[in-house]
Design a protein around this motif. Structure first.
Motif, short mmCIF file in Angstrom:
data_model
loop_
_atom_site.label_atom_id
_atom_site.label_comp_id
_atom_site.label_asym_id
_atom_site.label_seq_id
_atom_site.Cartn_x
_atom_site.Cartn_y
_atom_site.Cartn_z
N ASP A 8 0.84 -1.20 0.00
CA ASP A 8 0.00 0.00 0.00
C ASP A 8 0.87 1.26 0.00
O ASP A 8 0.58 2.24 -0.69
N ILE A 9 1.95 1.20 0.80
CA ILE A 9 2.85 2.35 0.93
C ILE A 9 3.53 2.67 -0.39
O ILE A 9 3.70 3.83 -0.77
N PHE A 10 3.93 1.63 -1.10
CA PHE A 10 4.63 1.85 -2.37
C PHE A 10 3.70 2.46 -3.42
O PHE A 10 4.11 3.36 -4.17
N ILE A 11 2.47 2.00 -3.47
CA ILE A 11 1.51 2.58 -4.41
C ILE A 11 1.25 4.04 -4.04
O ILE A 11 1.22 4.92 -4.91
N ALA A 12 1.09 4.31 -2.74
CA ALA A 12 0.89 5.69 -2.29
C ALA A 12 2.10 6.55 -2.63
O ALA A 12 1.97 7.72 -3.01
N GLY A 13 3.29 5.98 -2.50
CA GLY A 13 4.51 6.72 -2.81
C GLY A 13 4.62 7.08 -4.28
O GLY A 13 5.10 8.16 -4.63
N ILE A 14 4.17 6.18 -5.14
CA ILE A 14 4.25 6.45 -6.58
C ILE A 14 3.38 7.64 -6.95
O ILE A 14 3.72 8.42 -7.85
N THR A 15 2.26 7.82 -6.23
CA THR A 15 1.37 8.94 -6.56
C THR A 15 2.03 10.29 -6.32
O THR A 15 1.51 11.32 -6.75
N GLN A 16 3.18 10.32 -5.65
CA GLN A 16 3.87 11.58 -5.39
C GLN A 16 4.71 12.06 -6.57
O GLN A 16 5.36 13.10 -6.47
N PHE A 17 4.70 11.32 -7.68
CA PHE A 17 5.62 11.71 -8.75
C PHE A 17 5.28 13.06 -9.41
O PHE A 17 6.20 13.79 -9.80
N PRO A 18 4.00 13.49 -9.54
CA PRO A 18 3.77 14.84 -10.12
C PRO A 18 4.37 15.97 -9.28
O PRO A 18 5.09 16.81 -9.84
N PRO A 19 4.12 16.02 -7.96
CA PRO A 19 4.77 17.10 -7.20
C PRO A 19 6.28 16.97 -7.14
O PRO A 19 6.99 17.99 -7.11
N TYR A 52 11.88 20.12 -11.32
CA TYR A 52 11.93 21.03 -12.47
C TYR A 52 12.30 22.44 -12.04
O TYR A 52 13.17 23.09 -12.63
N LEU A 53 11.65 22.92 -10.98
CA LEU A 53 11.96 24.26 -10.47
C LEU A 53 13.41 24.34 -9.99
O LEU A 53 14.11 25.31 -10.26
N SER A 54 13.85 23.32 -9.28
CA SER A 54 15.19 23.33 -8.72
C SER A 54 16.26 23.34 -9.80
O SER A 54 17.26 24.06 -9.70
N LEU A 55 16.06 22.56 -10.83
CA LEU A 55 17.10 22.40 -11.85
C LEU A 55 17.07 23.50 -12.91
O LEU A 55 18.12 23.98 -13.36
N LEU A 56 15.86 23.92 -13.31
CA LEU A 56 15.76 24.78 -14.49
C LEU A 56 15.31 26.20 -14.22
O LEU A 56 15.50 27.07 -15.08
N LYS A 57 14.73 26.46 -13.06
CA LYS A 57 14.16 27.79 -12.85
C LYS A 57 14.85 28.62 -11.77
O LYS A 57 14.78 29.84 -11.80
N LEU A 58 15.49 27.97 -10.83
CA LEU A 58 16.14 28.75 -9.78
C LEU A 58 17.51 29.25 -10.22
O LEU A 58 18.01 30.24 -9.71
N GLY A 59 18.14 28.53 -11.16
CA GLY A 59 19.39 29.00 -11.75
C GLY A 59 20.43 29.39 -10.73
O GLY A 59 20.75 28.64 -9.82
N ASN A 60 20.96 30.60 -10.86
CA ASN A 60 21.98 31.08 -9.94
C ASN A 60 21.41 31.66 -8.66
O ASN A 60 22.15 32.16 -7.81
N LYS A 61 20.10 31.60 -8.51
CA LYS A 61 19.48 32.17 -7.33
C LYS A 61 19.70 31.32 -6.08
O LYS A 61 19.62 31.81 -4.96
N ILE A 62 19.92 30.03 -6.28
CA ILE A 62 20.23 29.10 -5.20
C ILE A 62 21.47 28.31 -5.63
O ILE A 62 21.61 27.97 -6.81
N SER A 63 22.33 28.00 -4.70
CA SER A 63 23.57 27.30 -5.05
C SER A 63 23.27 25.95 -5.68
O SER A 63 22.27 25.30 -5.36
#
Length: 330
Positions: free
Chosen positions: A230-241, A247-258
């Protein structure tokens, strides 16, 4: 200038900024001040966002139920057997060893400590408070989940006890807080996007997403003969967030965060991914006991969740620091 005139001018300036759709300065910002959007919170738009979140939840749940059979088809066929809260003596397996519930309790303590660490802000900065609250809530969901899981493994020793309403209630908390955590995870990402002028997904989308997924869990559509599944199925549902935050961390924050912090954040949220196939493969192709498998998974989760908490704490501190610098300049 007298105090009353100063306050009047500040009030007029605030009114002007709000009327023009601008509030304070953009955070995570190294250079010139940029306006931060004020997002529409009308009832209809909130409702529409929540409905879209429910729709995403439904599709994600269908995907989650099928993914184990795609990744490890032979093992999943034997392990992911539906139960709908009715456990069969021949098919159901549930570990009651001290290794399992002991590591659950330990993980609970660690998560409560880290949630306090993330939420704590000596400066009491209002700009970072929203992200701190949502980040701490995510970690508290983790803590409640393993606390309920530890109690279930510790005290429900027979099949009859696991077919009781009390076990169903306890295990629903264990799994339901994992599905709800997806909503808090998305809310954290949306707050980061709001502060950095990134692509913004309304929080009501994540409320609908987390709420609908949790409702599916309550009704038993994520219930399996091995409750750990049950836990693993529930964990998979977290993939959209998770995908949104990465995506934000890699492509949008850029030089704003180390880069170190951003890569640590992505690493922490993606570190759970190998656990899904690992669980099935360890059970089918090794002689490991359930206690050994569970202990490994709990230690793995402790590392992953700790990195998540530290990264979100750093993001919150970056907001506080940037606002402090902006105030000094003004």
């Amino acid at each position: 200038m007298c105090l009353s005139e100063s306050l009047a001018r500040k009030s007029e300036d605030a009114t002007f900024r709000k009327s023009n759709g601008v509030i304070s300065s953009s955070l995570f910002c190294d250079g010139p001040v940029k306006p931060m959007k004020v997002y529409d919170t009308s009832v209809l738009k909130c409702l529409a966002a929540a409905i879209l979140g429910c729709t995403m939840s439904f599709g994600t749940t269908i995907f989650s139920l099928h993914l184990p059979h795609v990744l490890t088809p032979s093992a999943a066929k034997e392990i992911y057997l539906p139960a709908f809260w009715s456990y069969d003596p021949l098919a159901s397996h549930f570990d009651n060893s001290a290794w399992t519930y002991g590591t659950d309790y330990t993980l609970m303590i660690v998560m409560f400590i880290i949630s306090r660490f993330v939420h704590n802000d000596p400066t009491r900065n209002e700009g970072s408070r929203r992200l701190r609250v949502r980040s701490a809530s995510l970690l508290i969901c983790y803590a409640i989940s393993v606390a309920a899981g530890g109690l279930a493994h510790h005290f429900f020793l027979t099949l009859e006890s696991r077919n009781s309403l009390i076990f169903r209630f306890l295990w629903t908390i264990c799994v339901g807080t994992v599905t709800a955590a997806g909503g808090f995870m998305g809310a954290c990402a949306s707050e980061i996007a709001r502060k950095s002028n990134g692509p913004y997904i309304p929080e009501w989308f994540w409320i609908g997403f987390g709420g609908f997924t949790t409702a599916i869990c309550i009704w038993g559509f994520m219930s399996f003969q091995r409750p750990a599944c049950d836990i693993f199925i529930a964990g998979i549902t977290q993939f959209p967030p998770t995908a949104y935050l990465c995506y934000l961390s890699l492509l949008k924050l850029g030089n704003k965060i180390s880069w170190n912090c951003r890569s640590a954040c992505v690493f922490g949220f993606l570190l759970n991914v190998p656990l899904l196939p690992m669980y099935s493969l360890l059970l089918k192709y090794t002689n490991w006991s359930l206690a050994q498998v569970n202990t490994l998974l709990h230690c793995w989760l402790c590392i992953s969740w700790t990195i998540q908490g530290v990264a979100l704490k750093y993001y919150s501190d970056a907001i506080t620091e940037t606002q402090t610098i902006a105030r000094k300049k003004n």
